[in-house]
Design a protein around this motif. Structure first.
Motif, PDB file in Angstrom:
ATOM      1  N   ALA A 153      -4.316   1.160  -7.356  1.00 59.89           N
ATOM      2  CA  ALA A 153      -3.906   2.726  -7.768  1.00 59.89           C
ATOM      3  C   ALA A 153      -5.269   3.710  -8.379  1.00 59.89           C
ATOM      4  O   ALA A 153      -5.561   4.913  -8.163  1.00 59.89           O
TER       5      ALA A 153
ATOM      6  N   GLN B 282      -0.294   6.598  -6.515  1.00 63.38           N
ATOM      7  CA  GLN B 282      -1.285   8.222  -6.716  1.00 63.38           C
ATOM      8  C   GLN B 282      -0.541   9.396  -6.483  1.00 63.38           C
ATOM      9  O   GLN B 282      -1.649   9.697  -7.153  1.00 63.38           O
TER      10      GLN B 282
ATOM     11  N   PRO C 296      -6.556   8.443  -3.162  1.00 58.75           N
ATOM     12  CA  PRO C 296      -5.084   8.036  -1.154  1.00 58.75           C
ATOM     13  C   PRO C 296      -5.049   9.019  -0.321  1.00 58.75           C
ATOM     14  O   PRO C 296      -4.749   7.316   0.376  1.00 58.75           O
TER      15      PRO C 296
ATOM     16  N   TYR D 207       0.981  -0.914  -0.401  1.00 57.36           N
ATOM     17  CA  TYR D 207       0.286  -0.149  -0.454  1.00 57.36           C
ATOM     18  C   TYR D 207       0.455   1.353   0.158  1.00 57.36           C
ATOM     19  O   TYR D 207      -0.010   2.297  -0.203  1.00 57.36           O
TER      20      TYR D 207
ATOM     21  N   VAL E 181       1.397   1.880  -3.306  1.00 54.12           N
ATOM     22  CA  VAL E 181      -0.172   2.074  -3.849  1.00 54.12           C
ATOM     23  C   VAL E 181      -0.091   3.791  -3.717  1.00 54.12           C
ATOM     24  O   VAL E 181      -0.580   4.811  -4.858  1.00 54.12           O
ATOM     25  N   LEU E 182       0.190   4.301  -2.441  1.00 50.27           N
ATOM     26  CA  LEU E 182       0.394   5.365  -2.466  1.00 50.27           C
ATOM     27  C   LEU E 182       1.239   6.563  -3.429  1.00 50.27           C
ATOM     28  O   LEU E 182       0.793   7.504  -3.904  1.00 50.27           O
TER      29      LEU E 182
ATOM     30  N   THR F 128      -6.151   4.885   0.399  1.00 51.24           N
ATOM     31  CA  THR F 128      -4.886   4.400   0.545  1.00 51.24           C
ATOM     32  C   THR F 128      -4.473   5.041   1.939  1.00 51.24           C
ATOM     33  O   THR F 128      -4.176   3.604   2.968  1.00 51.24           O
TER      34      THR F 128
END
Length: 394
Positions: free
Chosen positions: A349, A329, A354, A322, A325-326, A357
């Protein structure tokens, strides 16, 4: 002879600090040098806290010699004893329990009062000093306030904040940093003969945790378990799947913990039987069964801690996913920890925000905090996965 500090990659300043202290501790005239008698080595998991502690202990316990060949031979002999934890002037507290007990610390404090028998110093190493309660820490504090002239304490903990302020004020702190993945990968290539590409991937996915990077680089099953946990979380998109997924994550953590402890437990049992004169496969005499029962109880306590550590390792891996992922993003342009999952991370994403997340990251962090508070691991994992599903749907 190999460098005792060779595996402490990226820790040049810390190594120089303890190496210089060890040199100053041995004066050419045979007397005692200027020596700090209480040390605290801090650093993130996998940075090499205990490795540095034992390398430092070796330097303090090895007798100096004018002849380089004799000095090298003495250091090698001392290193072998320290590695086996059999040096008569070394005492170690490395508890397999979730917490270090007050009885363990009292025994160590008593041992610290003895004069060294063969070396110039007596060295007391406490791994995971952060596992002491306040009451237990106060027992240790009394020993640190007035240590015998020839006793040196070396404590290890993730950070200074994990110990009481009164203990922090009586120790000299050596801080380890997180090494670069490329440095860890180079160590794996040189020490373990791992393929360079696999070593770098393992170092990145382990987030520079040297021990975990070694496992991922040399154990295909460990890599497979990690991939299974990441795939499960990325594919979980409903609450029922989250509940089932939590049970599966717990099974993965159990398998990982068992893989780590099974070989050690079998070796311990074999060693115990051999010390009692019992042949492999032979029946254990009734009068000796109490010793094995005590060993089995210790192993059960270790299994409890091992399962929690296994669940925590899964959660740390999910934090890294994660985090990736952030970063995607936010368009941060930073390298991914999980580059092998780049397409799946980009897809997640793109369909989440955000803020969501960040809430998932908080849920994973909450799950990690709940484990030491005796929350059942399955409940902690369920709460985390359900939160992740709800935030993904928001």
């Amino acid at each position: 002879m190999t460098d005792p500090y060779a595996e402490l990659v990226g820790q040049a300043s810390a190594v120089e600090a303890v190496a210089a202290a060890a040199r100053d501790a041995h004066r050419a005239d045979g007397g005692l040098g200027v020596m700090t008698h209480a040390w605290l080595i801090t650093g993130p998991p996998g940075s090499g806290r205990s490795n540095l502690a034992y390398a430092f202990a070796t330097a303090l316990l090895a007798e100096t010699a004018d002849d380089p060949a004799a000095a090298a031979q003495e250091e090698a002999r001392t290193r072998a004893q320290v590695d086996a934890r059999t040096h008569p002037d070394l005492a170690v507290l490395a508890s397999d329990r979730v917490t270090i007990t007050i009885e363990e610390v009292r025994r160590l404090v008593t041992a610290s009062q003895y004069s060294p028998s063969v070396a110039r110093y007596r060295v007391m190493v406490v791994e995971d000093a952060d596992r002491m309660s306040e009451r237990t820490s106060n027992v240790l504090l009394k020993a640190l306030e007035e240590p015998p002239e020839r006793t040196v304490w070396i404590l290890c903990a993730p950070s200074e904040a994990d110990l009481l302020p009164t203990i922090r004020s009586r120790v000299r702190v050596v801080r380890l940093r997180v090494p670069e993945p490329a440095q860890v990968a180079e160590l794996l290539v040189q020490r373990d003969g791992v393929d360079a590409a696999l070593a770098l991937r393992a170092a990145e996915e382990a987030q520079s945790h040297i021990g975990m990077a070694h496992r991922l680089a040399t154990d295909a099953e460990a890599r497979s378990r990690r991939d299974d946990s990441i795939r499960l979380v990325l594919e979980t998109d409903t609450v029922p799947k989250a509940v089932r997924g939590a049970a599966r994550l717990l099974d993965i953590a159990k398998a990982d913990s068992t893989a780590l402890t099974q070989e050690r437990e079998e070796a311990e049992r074999g060693k115990a039987l051999a010390s009692m004169g019992v042949e492999p496969g032979a029946a254990v005499p009734p009068q000796l069964r109490g010793v094995l029962r005590q060993l089995e109880e210790d192993q059960k306590r270790r299994a409890t801690r091992g399962l929690r550590d296994g669940v925590d390792r899964v959660l740390v891996d999910l934090l890294s996913v994660y985090r990736d992922v952030l970063m995607a993003q936010l368009g941060a342009g930073l390298p991914l920890v999980n580059a092998a999952w780049a397409s799946e991370i980009a897809a997640l994403a793109a369909r989440t925000k955000p803020a969501s997340t960040l809430k998932v990251l908080d849920a994973i962090a909450d799950a990690r905090r709940r484990l030491p508070a005796n929350v059942p691991p399955l409940l902690a994992l369920e709460a985390m996965l359900v939160s992740a599903v709800l935030e993904r749907a928001a």
